[in-house]
Design a protein around this motif. Structure first.
Motif, PDB file in Angstrom:
ATOM      1  N   MET A  43       0.838  -1.290  -0.057  1.00  0.00           N
ATOM      2  CA  MET A  43       0.031  -0.256  -0.029  1.00  0.00           C
ATOM      3  C   MET A  43       1.069   1.175  -0.190  1.00  0.00           C
ATOM      4  O   MET A  43       1.834   1.405   0.589  1.00  0.00           O
ATOM      5  N   ASP A  44       0.654   2.171  -0.892  1.00  0.00           N
ATOM      6  CA  ASP A  44       1.138   3.456  -0.833  1.00  0.00           C
ATOM      7  C   ASP A  44       1.033   4.376   0.281  1.00  0.00           C
ATOM      8  O   ASP A  44       0.157   4.385   0.798  1.00  0.00           O
ATOM      9  N   ARG A  45       2.245   5.057   0.776  1.00  0.00           N
ATOM     10  CA  ARG A  45       2.150   5.768   1.865  1.00  0.00           C
ATOM     11  C   ARG A  45       0.956   6.851   1.866  1.00  0.00           C
ATOM     12  O   ARG A  45       1.322   7.684   0.747  1.00  0.00           O
ATOM     13  N   ALA A  46       0.113   6.995   2.714  1.00  0.00           N
ATOM     14  CA  ALA A  46      -0.818   7.977   2.805  1.00  0.00           C
ATOM     15  C   ALA A  46      -1.103   8.626   4.272  1.00  0.00           C
ATOM     16  O   ALA A  46      -2.119   9.078   4.495  1.00  0.00           O
ATOM     17  N   TRP A  47      -0.040   8.740   4.644  1.00  0.00           N
ATOM     18  CA  TRP A  47      -0.056   9.223   6.352  1.00  0.00           C
ATOM     19  C   TRP A  47       1.040   9.916   6.603  1.00  0.00           C
ATOM     20  O   TRP A  47       2.237   9.748   6.076  1.00  0.00           O
ATOM     21  N   THR A  48       1.095  10.381   7.835  1.00  0.00           N
ATOM     22  CA  THR A  48       2.315  11.057   8.375  1.00  0.00           C
ATOM     23  C   THR A  48       2.762  10.551   9.586  1.00  0.00           C
ATOM     24  O   THR A  48       1.584  10.171  10.336  1.00  0.00           O
ATOM     25  N   TRP A  49       3.670  10.485  10.426  1.00  0.00           N
ATOM     26  CA  TRP A  49       4.057  10.250  11.727  1.00  0.00           C
ATOM     27  C   TRP A  49       4.928  10.933  12.280  1.00  0.00           C
ATOM     28  O   TRP A  49       6.167  10.875  11.550  1.00  0.00           O
ATOM     29  N   GLU A  50       4.777  11.594  13.302  1.00  0.00           N
ATOM     30  CA  GLU A  50       5.926  12.388  13.921  1.00  0.00           C
ATOM     31  C   GLU A  50       6.035  11.816  15.546  1.00  0.00           C
ATOM     32  O   GLU A  50       5.887  12.801  16.502  1.00  0.00           O
ATOM     33  N   HIS A  51       6.426  10.874  15.735  1.00  0.00           N
ATOM     34  CA  HIS A  51       6.535  10.258  17.010  1.00  0.00           C
ATOM     35  C   HIS A  51       7.799   9.560  17.140  1.00  0.00           C
ATOM     36  O   HIS A  51       8.449   8.815  16.028  1.00  0.00           O
ATOM     37  N   GLU A  52       8.538   9.362  18.227  1.00  0.00           N
ATOM     38  CA  GLU A  52       9.926   8.646  17.974  1.00  0.00           C
ATOM     39  C   GLU A  52       9.731   7.358  18.166  1.00  0.00           C
ATOM     40  O   GLU A  52      10.543   6.593  17.525  1.00  0.00           O
ATOM     41  N   VAL A  53       8.606   6.432  18.623  1.00  0.00           N
ATOM     42  CA  VAL A  53       8.328   5.082  18.577  1.00  0.00           C
ATOM     43  C   VAL A  53       7.852   4.955  17.063  1.00  0.00           C
ATOM     44  O   VAL A  53       7.050   5.771  16.517  1.00  0.00           O
ATOM     45  N   PRO A  54       8.623   3.862  16.148  1.00  0.00           N
ATOM     46  CA  PRO A  54       8.046   3.758  14.909  1.00  0.00           C
ATOM     47  C   PRO A  54       6.939   3.109  14.852  1.00  0.00           C
ATOM     48  O   PRO A  54       6.129   2.220  15.563  1.00  0.00           O
ATOM     49  N   PRO A  55       6.028   3.401  13.635  1.00  0.00           N
ATOM     50  CA  PRO A  55       4.935   2.569  13.449  1.00  0.00           C
ATOM     51  C   PRO A  55       5.208   1.082  13.000  1.00  0.00           C
ATOM     52  O   PRO A  55       6.032   1.175  12.106  1.00  0.00           O
ATOM     53  N   ARG A  56       4.529   0.330  13.249  1.00  0.00           N
ATOM     54  CA  ARG A  56       4.879  -1.266  12.716  1.00  0.00           C
ATOM     55  C   ARG A  56       3.592  -1.746  12.225  1.00  0.00           C
ATOM     56  O   ARG A  56       3.884  -2.677  11.230  1.00  0.00           O
ATOM     57  N   TRP A  57       2.514  -1.078  12.520  1.00  0.00           N
ATOM     58  CA  TRP A  57       0.979  -2.040  11.876  1.00  0.00           C
ATOM     59  C   TRP A  57       0.072  -1.014  11.395  1.00  0.00           C
ATOM     60  O   TRP A  57      -0.001   0.248  11.980  1.00  0.00           O
ATOM     61  N   LEU A  58      -0.467  -1.170  10.375  1.00  0.00           N
ATOM     62  CA  LEU A  58      -1.403  -0.573   9.823  1.00  0.00           C
ATOM     63  C   LEU A  58      -2.756  -1.086   9.661  1.00  0.00           C
ATOM     64  O   LEU A  58      -2.706  -2.414   9.458  1.00  0.00           O
ATOM     65  N   LEU A  59      -3.841  -0.436  10.214  1.00  0.00           N
ATOM     66  CA  LEU A  59      -5.023  -1.129  10.108  1.00  0.00           C
ATOM     67  C   LEU A  59      -5.974  -0.114   8.900  1.00  0.00           C
ATOM     68  O   LEU A  59      -6.025   0.885   9.116  1.00  0.00           O
TER      69      LEU A  59
END
Length: 415
Positions: free
Chosen positions: A1-17
């Motif tokens: 899936m193409d990236r369609a979001w932003t994330w501005e936290h130190e802990v990385p995102p691992r899972w997408l719902l």
């Protein structure tokens, strides 16, 4: 899936719902939330417990009749006993069942069966009641087997996995009964960033509107999301600020994942999060269960758009660690598509791959190094892979694999 979001936290995102079930059918997937962790996604399953059954009023034949002579020994064992219900052919068969020459399609399969006793039956002279210990093939998504025999059943034809006749019986005890569904381990979504479609649902007063029907995607450190093959169908019951980072939520739900990954698979998915494996044979240290998970992760990360290598290409398979069928799938995946590569993870998938469009155009040539390891281990017998009870049955042999490769028009050089 193409990236369609932003994330501005130190802990990385691992899972997408991602909503793949309840939205616009023209939208393949709608991001609902990014999460740092999913508690309940990795759970070791409980091994299935053996059950006891009685076949009543039987006229046994073939290997079942032979097993009666050897009760108490390993010769009283059968890999499969298939029960085909018989119906009055003057009446239509039950719904969703279809007649064929032996009976009807609503058969029940007993697996890994030990004959433990027999005695004369009250159903008629010369008939016997037969006691068995084994496992029923349970298909929870199909609510099968039913708690009661299908209406109108007048008996059962018995056969084995090769469709050899085992006789017939009048009825059964212990086969058709209520079975508790396997426990669902609770799921908590940890360190989640709700996307726009999810935010109004979190505070909605109606439980129906807080229902999640989402597929789970794994997110790597570049932001690429790939489907895991897992799904979550549950209702959000609570949300609270997460300790992982300001602005993130921990979300509890009232259900679980039907078939979670085993605990050891977490390490495999974490490896893929950091990037595609660059060294061969990293899978070799794993047991059969986790080798299967390795091949599954390789499938999910396979780049389908990558063109096949040209027809006639020679691939080299490192066979030093092919001590089981799962090891073969890991090794052949790397032989064709490099470290972390995929080229099948069951016989049907392998047969698809050897036809092309999975990295190798046909025909190709495979040099199988250290083939003596497979000769020793991939031999005939009965196989009980712990990760999938449905695949219990005759073991996949080296000759089975060579036949599939040959059917695809390719040649194999065993060295």
């Amino acid at each position: 899936m193409d990236r369609a979001w932003t994330w501005e936290h130190e802990v990385p995102p691992r899972w997408l719902l991602a909503d793949e079930y309840s939205g616009d059918l023209n939208v393949l997937s709608l991001p609902m939330a990014l999460c740092a962790e999913i508690d309940g996604l990795f759970v070791d399953p409980e091994p299935p417990a053996a059950e006891t059954y009685t076949l009543l009023g039987c006229d046994p034949a073939g290997s079942l009749r032979e097993a009666l002579r050897h009760i108490g020994t390993d010769r009283a064992w059968l890999p499969r006993v298939i029960l085909d219900p018989l119906h009055d052919f003057h009446q239509p068969p039950p719904a969703d069942c279809h007649r064929y020459d032996r009976g009807c399609s609503c058969a029940v399969e007993l697996m890994d069966v030990q004959v433990i006793g027999h005695r004369p039956s009250i159903f008629g002279a010369g008939l016997v009641d037969i006691d068995l210990r084994g496992h029923s093939l349970i298909l929870p998504e199909q609510h099968w087997p039913p708690a009661q025999p299908l209406e109108g059943t007048t008996g059962f034809l018995l056969s084995d996995h090769d469709d050899q006749d085992l006789g017939r019986c009048h009825s059964t005890a212990g086969v058709f009964r209520e079975r508790r569904p396997p426990p669902l381990h609770p799921v908590t979504l940890i360190g989640c960033q709700p996307e726009t479609p999810l935010r109004p649902l979190l505070a909605h007063p109606s439980p129906h509107r807080r229902r999640l029907q989402v597929g789970l995607y794994a997110v790597d450190q570049t932001g690429l999301a790939v489907p895991t093959g897992q799904a979550l169908f549950a209702t959000m019951t609570d949300s609270r600020a997460s300790r992982l980072s300001e602005g993130l939520l921990d979300i509890t739900v009232d259900g679980g994942i039907d078939e979670p990954f085993p605990v050891g698979a977490r390490e495999i998915w974490q490896m893929w999060h950091r990037g595609r494996p660059t060294q061969p044979n990293l899978w070799a240290a794993y047991d059969r269960v986790l080798r299967h998970e390795w091949a599954g992760a390789a499938l999910r990360h396979h780049r389908q758009e990558r063109p096949d290598l040209p027809s006639g290409y020679t691939f080299h398979l490192d066979g030093r660690f092919v001590t089981d069928i799962e090891g073969f799938y890991c090794a052949v995946g790397e032989a064709v598509n490099g470290p972390g590569g995929y080229f099948g993870w069951n016989l049907d998938a392998l047969a698809d791959c050897v036809r092309g469009e999975w990295g190798a155009a046909v025909p190709f040539h495979l040099v199988w190094h250290h083939a003596e390891v497979a000769r020793r281990h991939l031999v005939s017998g009965y196989d009980r892979p712990t990760y999938d009870q449905r695949r219990w049955g005759p073991a996949t042999t080296l000759h089975d694999l060579l036949d599939i490769l040959a059917d695809g028009g390719s040649t194999v050089d065993l060295r």
